[in-house]
Structure formats: C-alpha cells, structure tokens
Design a protein around this motif. Structure first.
Motif, PDB file in Angstrom:
ATOM      1  N   TYR A  25      -1.307  -4.405  -5.626  1.00 36.57           N
ATOM      2  CA  TYR A  25      -1.918  -3.254  -4.962  1.00 36.57           C
ATOM      3  C   TYR A  25      -3.340  -3.092  -5.457  1.00 36.57           C
ATOM      4  CZ  TYR A  25      -0.714  -1.023  -9.391  1.00 36.57           C
ATOM      5  OH  TYR A  25      -0.600  -0.749 -10.731  1.00 36.57           O
ATOM      6  N   PHE A  26      -4.063  -2.273  -4.741  1.00 37.64           N
ATOM      7  CA  PHE A  26      -5.485  -2.096  -4.982  1.00 37.64           C
ATOM      8  C   PHE A  26      -5.792  -0.678  -4.563  1.00 37.64           C
ATOM      9  CE2 PHE A  26      -8.326  -5.805  -5.442  1.00 37.64           C
ATOM     10  CZ  PHE A  26      -9.442  -5.109  -5.825  1.00 37.64           C
ATOM     11  N   GLY A  27      -6.344   0.138  -5.388  1.00 32.23           N
ATOM     12  CA  GLY A  27      -6.677   1.457  -4.863  1.00 32.23           C
ATOM     13  C   GLY A  27      -7.043   2.471  -5.923  1.00 32.23           C
ATOM     14  N   PRO A  28      -7.499   3.640  -5.495  1.00 34.02           N
ATOM     15  CA  PRO A  28      -7.957   4.668  -6.415  1.00 34.02           C
ATOM     16  C   PRO A  28      -6.816   5.359  -7.147  1.00 34.02           C
ATOM     17  CG  PRO A  28      -8.058   5.478  -4.168  1.00 34.02           C
ATOM     18  CD  PRO A  28      -7.666   4.042  -4.088  1.00 34.02           C
ATOM     19  N   SER A  83       4.765   4.404  -8.157  1.00 33.42           N
ATOM     20  CA  SER A  83       4.795   4.398  -6.693  1.00 33.42           C
ATOM     21  C   SER A  83       5.380   3.101  -6.150  1.00 33.42           C
ATOM     22  CB  SER A  83       3.380   4.567  -6.135  1.00 33.42           C
ATOM     23  OG  SER A  83       2.858   5.819  -6.498  1.00 33.42           O
ATOM     24  N   VAL A  84       4.986   1.990  -6.760  1.00 36.23           N
ATOM     25  CA  VAL A  84       5.472   0.698  -6.274  1.00 36.23           C
ATOM     26  C   VAL A  84       6.988   0.620  -6.458  1.00 36.23           C
ATOM     27  CG1 VAL A  84       5.447  -1.792  -6.693  1.00 36.23           C
ATOM     28  CG2 VAL A  84       3.302  -0.516  -6.619  1.00 36.23           C
ATOM     29  N   VAL A  85       7.458   1.068  -7.613  1.00 34.49           N
ATOM     30  CA  VAL A  85       8.902   1.033  -7.864  1.00 34.49           C
ATOM     31  C   VAL A  85       9.616   1.980  -6.900  1.00 34.49           C
ATOM     32  CG1 VAL A  85      10.699   1.588  -9.546  1.00 34.49           C
ATOM     33  CG2 VAL A  85       8.694   0.276 -10.248  1.00 34.49           C
ATOM     34  N   ARG A 109       0.865  -1.190   0.000  1.00 27.71           N
ATOM     35  CA  ARG A 109       0.000   0.000   0.000  1.00 27.71           C
ATOM     36  C   ARG A 109       0.892   1.227   0.000  1.00 27.71           C
ATOM     37  NH1 ARG A 109      -5.258  -1.534   3.752  1.00 27.71           N
ATOM     38  NH2 ARG A 109      -5.220  -3.767   3.265  1.00 27.71           N
ATOM     39  N   THR A 110       0.758   2.017  -1.014  1.00 29.39           N
ATOM     40  CA  THR A 110       1.575   3.222  -1.131  1.00 29.39           C
ATOM     41  C   THR A 110       0.676   4.442  -1.035  1.00 29.39           C
ATOM     42  OG1 THR A 110       1.369   3.313  -3.529  1.00 29.39           O
ATOM     43  CG2 THR A 110       3.190   1.995  -2.652  1.00 29.39           C
ATOM     44  N   PRO A 111       1.263   5.638  -0.834  1.00 32.44           N
ATOM     45  CA  PRO A 111       0.435   6.841  -0.684  1.00 32.44           C
ATOM     46  C   PRO A 111      -0.383   7.123  -1.941  1.00 32.44           C
ATOM     47  CG  PRO A 111       2.704   7.286  -0.051  1.00 32.44           C
ATOM     48  CD  PRO A 111       2.694   5.939  -0.680  1.00 32.44           C
TER      49      PRO A 111
END
Length: 430
Positions: free
Chosen positions: A107-110, A85-87, A40-42
């Motif tokens: 990841y999962f998200g908006p 973001s993941v990298v 989970r990233t910002p």
RNA sequence: GCGAUCGUGGCGAAGUGGUUAACGCACCGGAUUGUGGUUCCGGCAUGCGUGGGUUCAAUUCCCACCGGUCGCCCCA
C-alpha cells in the motif's frame, strides 16, 4: 494573514512531485517483481480498529491519533499506520480464502499522527508498506527484508544499515519480561521517570531508553535472545541463514524493540548512516505479527510486514546527493506573432498534442523575444514559429534549438515532421 | 507533551526607536518593429509572521499567538 496549511502538513510542489512520482514508479515496479499486489484501504477507520490492532498501551493510540466523532456519533480515526487496516480488509474480504497464499500486499498513502513536527516527522506523512499474510516460513521474513532493502538500494542509496532482532513468541516474551523486571527492580529508583513507569507497563522498552543507556544495569540486563525458547531461537537462526544466503548484510541488535504491540519474532529496522541526518535515522521499520489477524476476528494467520516513510526516503536521497532522472517538461514550444497567427497556433498546438507531442505555448501575449526566452528556459528541442510571413504561405518555421537551424514546414506536414524529428532525436540518444 | 532557537520582497540576505527598508539572484520592460546568450538602462516590499502593548514615533522594545528548525519523548 492568509490561511496556512495546518501544522505538520506540507504542500508538495512541482519540482518535488516529479521526485515522488519517480520513487513511486520505482517502488511499484519492485513490488511487481516480488509479486506483491496493491491494496487501497480507507484513510479513516473506526477508532476501535487501531485500539485493538496497534495496541491500547502504545503512544500512537494514547496520544497521537486524530480521532473525532462523525455526524452519526461514530468514533472515527484518521489512520496512524497501515497494517491494522490491511489486516482488517484481509479479514473482512476473506482474502484468506484465496487459493494463492500467502497473500502479498502493498500500500501507499498518507498516515496521520499528532506529534510535534520536526524534519522527517510530519503530522501527515506518506508510508509505503508491505504485508505478507499466511506464511510462517522464515524465508518470507527474509524476502520482506530483501524487498525493503531493494527499495533503497535500487534508488541508489549506499549508507544503509539493516538491524534485526527477535522478540520471540509469547512464552519467550513472558519469561524475558519477568527476568527484566527482576533485574531492574533493585535499581528502579536510579532509572529515569519514564523507565520507572515502563518497568511495570512494558519493561522491554526500558532497554532502548536513551537516558539510561549508560546505567550499569543496562549492560548486564537479560537479553531477549537468551530467553528465546527452542522454537523461537531456531526460527530466528533460520531467518539469519536466509539473509546470509542472499548476501544481505545485517547486524543483530538485542535491544531493538518496536513501538507497536503486535510484533513478535522478527523485528527489524533500516537506518541511514548518511551525514546530514538529524536525530531521526530510521527509514523503515517492520516485523512479524503472528496473532494480529485473530485479534481482529480472522482465522489463525501469521503475518509479517514493514512500512517506510517516503519523506524520509527522499531525505536520504538528498543526504546522499542521489540524482533521480525524473523526466518533466515539454519537447516543443509554439511561438506566434499577431492575433491571426495566435488563432492558428491555438488550433495547431491542440492538433500536435492530440498527436502525442509534448508542447506548450505562450499565454501572456508576450513579444517574440520573450517567447523564445521561455522556450529556452523550458529546454525544448524545437520551437515552432508562426507569424504573418508563414501564415501567408501556409507554413511554419521549425527551429532546432540545439543546432539553431531553422526550416520551413507546410502546415499540413507539421505533425508528421515533428514526430519524425523527435523520434530521430530519441534514436540519437538526445 | 517538554526545552532551545528563528520568522524582512518569488528566493538569499543587510538594517535602524524617527523622513523614500540596502544589496544580490530571479522576474518584467527597453536599447535590438520577427528569434534563445552577454552587456547596458529602467521597473519590481504602502511594508519587515499575526494580534496586542510601551512610546510623540516600532520592522526595531515587551507580551501572547501562529509557523519553521534543532534536541527530548516517540516513531516512519
């Protein structure tokens, strides 16, 4: 007029959220089987991350980002995609140092892109994405694609098409790029305005132009596949071999180009063939991005991943009329008559909930008949009735809504009675 | 960012430059003082996306804006 949700955003309401939860659970389960772990990233990052990661020349960066300056004078951007973001997190947290490589993440998200909304394209939308960092084995390319396909297949979708292509390595791409410019230059004036610009900026994109599709030069255009050097060609061949071995059908489309700068070698899309889909048929897109980790300050690390839109996934399920057995609702409903009974009903409902029973009651001070109507609408299995009569005898009436039979149960035995009854139903397959 | 089209109650949907804005579904109440369905009766938009303008009068005509949908661009 009251305040509305901003354009291109949507509220997901009860009835729909159950579907989302179902899909999320299915995907999470699938990731576990494939051994991908959640990251989970910002939701916002420094703007620079996307300029460097996604690419300064892309439409996403040039005209679709939600960018603002925060109170500390930093340029901040709501993430338009997940890979950068993941990298970044991979590099910053030195995940490359972990003994188990490749690093397999999901990841999962908006995500946020400022575009003209239409069906299947929101300004805020939810992506599920997967990244495998640290392997340049063509087998992991195939694994990534098999995971993407599994998401759709296990949810019951049939009308799917996996399209793949290779963009080659840097050498192959440069050679191809030159060949493309030489090929189209004589016809430049005949191409659409967009393509005239593309020809110098990113000639690869001319190939998938929809306007110039019929232009005679298009059919004879040099294909990237002809310009793959030996290494790139072999790599692509191996990826296809693995897909064949796994029995995953696909087609090669030499004009498949992806919109993000970081892709090389394997590129793929999954599309829906289902009727009722409009212009947007791409459900999922992904590819290899060797070099991106270095670009963002990490050690030389190959990577591959994909992202899919949950909104489009649900559209596809809808288009194919796939029924999801999402479970919602409650098992029991507490009906009470009179103030005294209401007091006791409040207490008992709480007791039952603490005992693990799904139960609700009336809060509208409605008549008995109306309370039963609600219970019926909720499709509960049992209704517990507490009125003056029952109160006097320290018992309740429990009605089996399917059979219509009603039974008196002592207050102190209600919890065990219901648990037993509900378990019995489960065993009967109700 | 460009083009087209649409916007009437919780939902679907008629309608007209002028008295109380059809109808269907849903919902609520009653017939039936403590039991789900059906039937019957009754109730349910001071307002027709928002804001201006034209008019004696606008939900209806005009303009702008907002929002939805479709196509383009692009993408997930």
């Amino acid at each position: 007029m009251t305040v509305q949700a901003p354009r291109g955003t949507q509220d997901l309401l009860p009835g729909t959220t159950e579907k989302w939860q179902f899909v999320e659970r299915k995907i999470t389960d699938l990731c576990r089987r494939f051994n991908y772990q959640e990251i989970r990233t910002p939701i916002f990052e420094h703007t620079e991350l996307f300029q460097r990661g996604v690419g300064d020349t892309t439409d996403i960066v040039q005209r679709e980002m939600y960018t603002f300056t925060d109170r500390g004078d930093r340029s901040i951007t709501l993430r338009p995609e997940g890979t950068a973001s993941v990298v970044r997190a991979f590099v910053q947290n030195k995940l490359y140092g972990s003994p188990t490589q490749p690093t397999k993440l999901y990841y999962f998200g908006p995500m946020f892109r400022y575009e003209r909304p239409q069906q299947g394209r929101m300004r805020q939308f939810v992506q599920f994405g997967v990244e495998a960092l640290g392997s340049k084995d063509p087998a992991i390319d195939a694994e990534i694609m098999s995971l993407a396909m599994s998401v759709y297949q296990e949810l019951g979708l049939k009308s799917l098409k996996l399209v793949i292509n290779s963009l080659g390595d840097t050498e192959s791409r440069n050679n191809h790029r030159e060949a493309l410019i030489n090929h189209f230059e004589p016809h430049k004036e005949e191409l659409c305005a967009d393509c005239q610009v593309r020809l110098t900026k990113n000639p690869l994109r001319v190939l998938d132009c929809k306007k110039d599709r019929e232009h005679p030069a298009m059919a004879t255009a040099p294909s990237i596949l002809e310009y793959l050097n030996e290494e790139s060609g072999e790599y692509f061949q191996k990826v296809q071999n693995y897909l064949d071995h796994m029995g995953i059908p696909y087609e090669v489309d030499k004009n498949l180009v992806r919109g993000l700068d970081y892709y090389n070698h394997t590129a793929f899309e999954i599309m829906s063939d289902a009727d009722g889909f409009g212009a947007i048929t791409t459900l999922c897109g992904g590819g290899r991005y060797n070099g991106l980790v270095e670009d963002l300050g990490g050690p030389e690390t190959p990577g591959i991943g994909f992202a899919l839109s949950v909104e489009r996934l649900l559209m596809a399920l809808d288009a194919e009329a796939v029924a999801l057995n999402e479970n919602s609702g409650v098992d029991c409903y507490f009906v009470s008559l009179g103030d005294k009974a209401q007091e006791e009903a409040v207490r008992l409902t709480y007791e039952l909930r603490k005992a693990g029973i799904q139960i609700d009651k009336d809060y509208q001070e409605r008549k008995l008949k109306a309370q039963f109507k609600t219970a019926d609408r909720l499709h509960v299995k049992y209704v517990i009735v507490l009125g003056e009569n029952e109160l006097e005898n320290n018992q309740v009436s429990v009605k089996d809504m399917e059979s219509g039979e009603q039974q008196e149960v002592a207050l102190c035995e209600l919890v065990t009675y219901l648990i037993k009854a509900l378990q019995g139903d489960k065993q009967d397959g109700k």
